[in-house]
Design an enzyme around this catalytic site. Structure first.
Site, mmCIF file in Angstrom:
data_model
loop_
_atom_site.group_PDB
_atom_site.id
_atom_site.type_symbol
_atom_site.label_atom_id
_atom_site.label_comp_id
_atom_site.label_asym_id
_atom_site.label_seq_id
_atom_site.Cartn_x
_atom_site.Cartn_y
_atom_site.Cartn_z
ATOM 1 N N ASN A 1 0.798 -1.236 0.000
ATOM 2 C CA ASN A 1 0.000 0.000 0.000
ATOM 3 C C ASN A 1 0.824 1.276 0.000
ATOM 4 O OD1 ASN A 1 -2.366 -1.443 0.047
ATOM 5 N ND2 ASN A 1 -2.471 -1.470 2.283
ATOM 6 N N LYS B 1 3.720 4.115 -1.165
ATOM 7 C CA LYS B 1 4.122 4.707 -2.443
ATOM 8 C C LYS B 1 5.490 4.190 -2.874
ATOM 9 C CE LYS B 1 5.487 9.214 -4.260
ATOM 10 N NZ LYS B 1 5.042 9.061 -5.640
ATOM 11 N N LYS C 1 5.929 1.857 -5.844
ATOM 12 C CA LYS C 1 5.929 0.655 -6.698
ATOM 13 C C LYS C 1 6.256 0.994 -8.150
ATOM 14 C CE LYS C 1 1.717 0.068 -5.188
ATOM 15 N NZ LYS C 1 1.739 1.044 -4.071
ATOM 16 N N THR C 2 5.524 1.959 -8.691
ATOM 17 C CA THR C 2 5.770 2.362 -10.080
ATOM 18 C C THR C 2 7.086 3.132 -10.181
ATOM 19 O OG1 THR C 2 3.418 2.402 -10.571
ATOM 20 C CG2 THR C 2 4.833 3.690 -12.022
ATOM 21 N N THR C 3 7.336 3.973 -9.183
ATOM 22 C CA THR C 3 8.588 4.747 -9.185
ATOM 23 C C THR C 3 9.795 3.815 -9.235
ATOM 24 O OG1 THR C 3 7.444 6.366 -7.805
ATOM 25 C CG2 THR C 3 9.815 6.596 -7.994
ATOM 26 N N ARG D 1 17.778 2.623 -15.468
ATOM 27 C CA ARG D 1 19.037 1.897 -15.319
ATOM 28 C C ARG D 1 19.288 0.985 -16.525
ATOM 29 N NH1 ARG D 1 19.570 -0.583 -9.516
ATOM 30 N NH2 ARG D 1 20.619 1.340 -8.965
ATOM 31 N N PHE E 1 -8.821 5.587 -13.957
ATOM 32 C CA PHE E 1 -9.109 4.902 -12.704
ATOM 33 C C PHE E 1 -10.424 4.175 -12.825
ATOM 34 C CE2 PHE E 1 -5.479 5.827 -10.316
ATOM 35 C CZ PHE E 1 -4.994 7.013 -10.830
ATOM 36 N N TRP F 1 -12.252 2.230 -11.157
ATOM 37 C CA TRP F 1 -13.348 2.191 -10.193
ATOM 38 C C TRP F 1 -14.236 3.430 -10.272
ATOM 39 C CZ3 TRP F 1 -8.219 1.644 -9.211
ATOM 40 C CH2 TRP F 1 -7.549 2.747 -8.691
ATOM 41 N N GLU G 1 0.880 -1.867 -12.852
ATOM 42 C CA GLU G 1 -0.494 -2.002 -12.328
ATOM 43 C C GLU G 1 -1.221 -3.241 -12.864
ATOM 44 O OE1 GLU G 1 -0.527 0.202 -10.125
ATOM 45 O OE2 GLU G 1 0.450 1.993 -10.908
HETATM 46 P P1 ATP Z 1 4.147 5.805 -7.454
HETATM 47 O O1 ATP Z 1 3.626 5.823 -8.869
HETATM 48 O O2 ATP Z 1 4.189 7.183 -6.900
HETATM 49 O O3 ATP Z 1 5.421 5.030 -7.287
HETATM 50 P P2 ATP Z 1 2.697 3.547 -6.501
HETATM 51 O O4 ATP Z 1 2.894 2.933 -7.835
HETATM 52 O O5 ATP Z 1 3.395 2.897 -5.347
HETATM 53 O O6 ATP Z 1 3.065 5.067 -6.549
HETATM 54 P P3 ATP Z 1 -0.174 3.275 -6.848
HETATM 55 O O7 ATP Z 1 -0.934 2.333 -5.999
HETATM 56 O O8 ATP Z 1 0.102 2.913 -8.255
HETATM 57 O O9 ATP Z 1 1.185 3.629 -6.076
HETATM 58 O O10 ATP Z 1 -0.885 4.684 -6.760
HETATM 59 C C1 ATP Z 1 -0.675 5.700 -7.658
HETATM 60 C C2 ATP Z 1 -0.911 7.064 -7.051
HETATM 61 O O11 ATP Z 1 -1.419 6.990 -5.733
HETATM 62 C C3 ATP Z 1 0.362 7.881 -6.913
HETATM 63 O O12 ATP Z 1 0.056 9.196 -7.294
HETATM 64 C C4 ATP Z 1 0.747 7.796 -5.488
HETATM 65 O O13 ATP Z 1 1.415 8.939 -4.951
HETATM 66 C C5 ATP Z 1 -0.558 7.617 -4.810
HETATM 67 N N1 ATP Z 1 -0.332 6.772 -3.634
HETATM 68 C C6 ATP Z 1 0.510 5.734 -3.522
HETATM 69 N N2 ATP Z 1 0.493 5.225 -2.285
HETATM 70 C C7 ATP Z 1 -0.400 5.962 -1.589
HETATM 71 C C8 ATP Z 1 -0.867 5.963 -0.233
HETATM 72 N N3 ATP Z 1 -0.412 5.076 0.635
HETATM 73 N N4 ATP Z 1 -1.805 6.889 0.111
HETATM 74 C C9 ATP Z 1 -2.264 7.782 -0.773
HETATM 75 N N5 ATP Z 1 -1.853 7.841 -2.053
HETATM 76 C C10 ATP Z 1 -0.929 6.959 -2.462
HETATM 77 MG MG MG Z 2 1.737 2.487 -9.395
#
Ligand code: ATP
Ligand code: MG
Length: 179
Positions: free
Chosen positions: A19, A21, A23-25, A33, A74, A76, A111
């Site tokens: 949950n 932040k 994962k995508t980053t 890289r 999104f 949902w 995703e």
């Molecule tokens: P990012 O793309 O920033 O690495 P992520 O891939 O880990 O995030 P996702 O579940 O894909 O997270 O969510 C995408 C969006 O939701 C991003 O804009 C991110 O900042 C936000 N987000 C991620 N984690 C959380 C959290 N725990 N609470 C609120 N918003 C979140």
């Molecule tokens: Mg993501």
């Protein structure tokens, strides 16, 4: 020769879930890289809308990296679930062609776990495509709630855990950090 440079390349399945932040980053870090190493990469974005123009999409264009937004946003919030499902299915068909193409060194499926969580794509189908891929190919899968079967089959699994997120203080998405 250093140890990490010797031997055959072993393709890894990498899962970034949880949950928190990042994962995508983290997947984008792999992308940068591996681009620097001259590897052939593609990133398929299952949730991002087809018209996405996030920082990463702009960077990919500049760097000549194949990055394909496949989704309807999104899901949902979507009014047309059937349309989303069809897009997801279409996206997965493209993913399968990439996963069977030995020209690719790294395939990122951003995703993808949402399709599994919604029951739009059976996890067995993903596991089969991963098993049948060229042996040297690395695959990165991101998204919350990665199913246990995927975790069991993967080589590297990282769970991002939320400790703090600025959204909780009402701080909105920041350019360069979120988009
Ligand atoms: P990012 O793309 O920033 O690495 P992520 O891939 O880990 O995030 P996702 O579940 O894909 O997270 O969510 C995408 C969006 O939701 C991003 O804009 C991110 O900042 C936000 N987000 C991620 N984690 C959380 C959290 N725990 N609470 C609120 N918003 C979140
Ligand atoms: Mg993501």
């Amino acid at each position: 020769m250093t140890s990490e440079r010797s031997g055959e390349r072993r393709g890894l399945v990498i899962v970034n879930t949880g949950n928190g932040k990042g994962k995508t980053t983290a997947a984008l870090g792999v992308l940068l890289r591996s681009w620097g190493q001259g590897l052939k990469i593609c990133m398929l974005q299952f949730i991002k809308t087809k018209t996405s123009n996030y920082g990463e999409n702009r960077a990919a264009r500049k760097l000549g990296i194949e990055m394909v937004p496949l989704g309807a946003g999104f899901t949902w919030l979507s009014k047309d679930i059937e349309h989303d499902k069809a897009l997801a299915r279409e996206g997965w068909e493209l993913a399968k062609t990439r996963l069977s193409d030995a020209a690719y060194d790294i395939v990122i499926l951003d995703e993808l776990t949402y399709l599994l969580a919604y029951g739009w794509l059976p996890v067995e189908e993903v596991l089969a495509a991963l098993r049948d891929r060229p042996p040297g190919m690395h695959v990165v899968i991101t998204g919350r709630n990665a199913p246990q079967e995927l975790v069991d089959d993967a080589d590297l699994v990282t769970e991002m855990r939320e400790v703090k997120h600025p959204y909780r203080q009402g701080i909105r998405a920041q350019r360069g950090l979120e988009f």
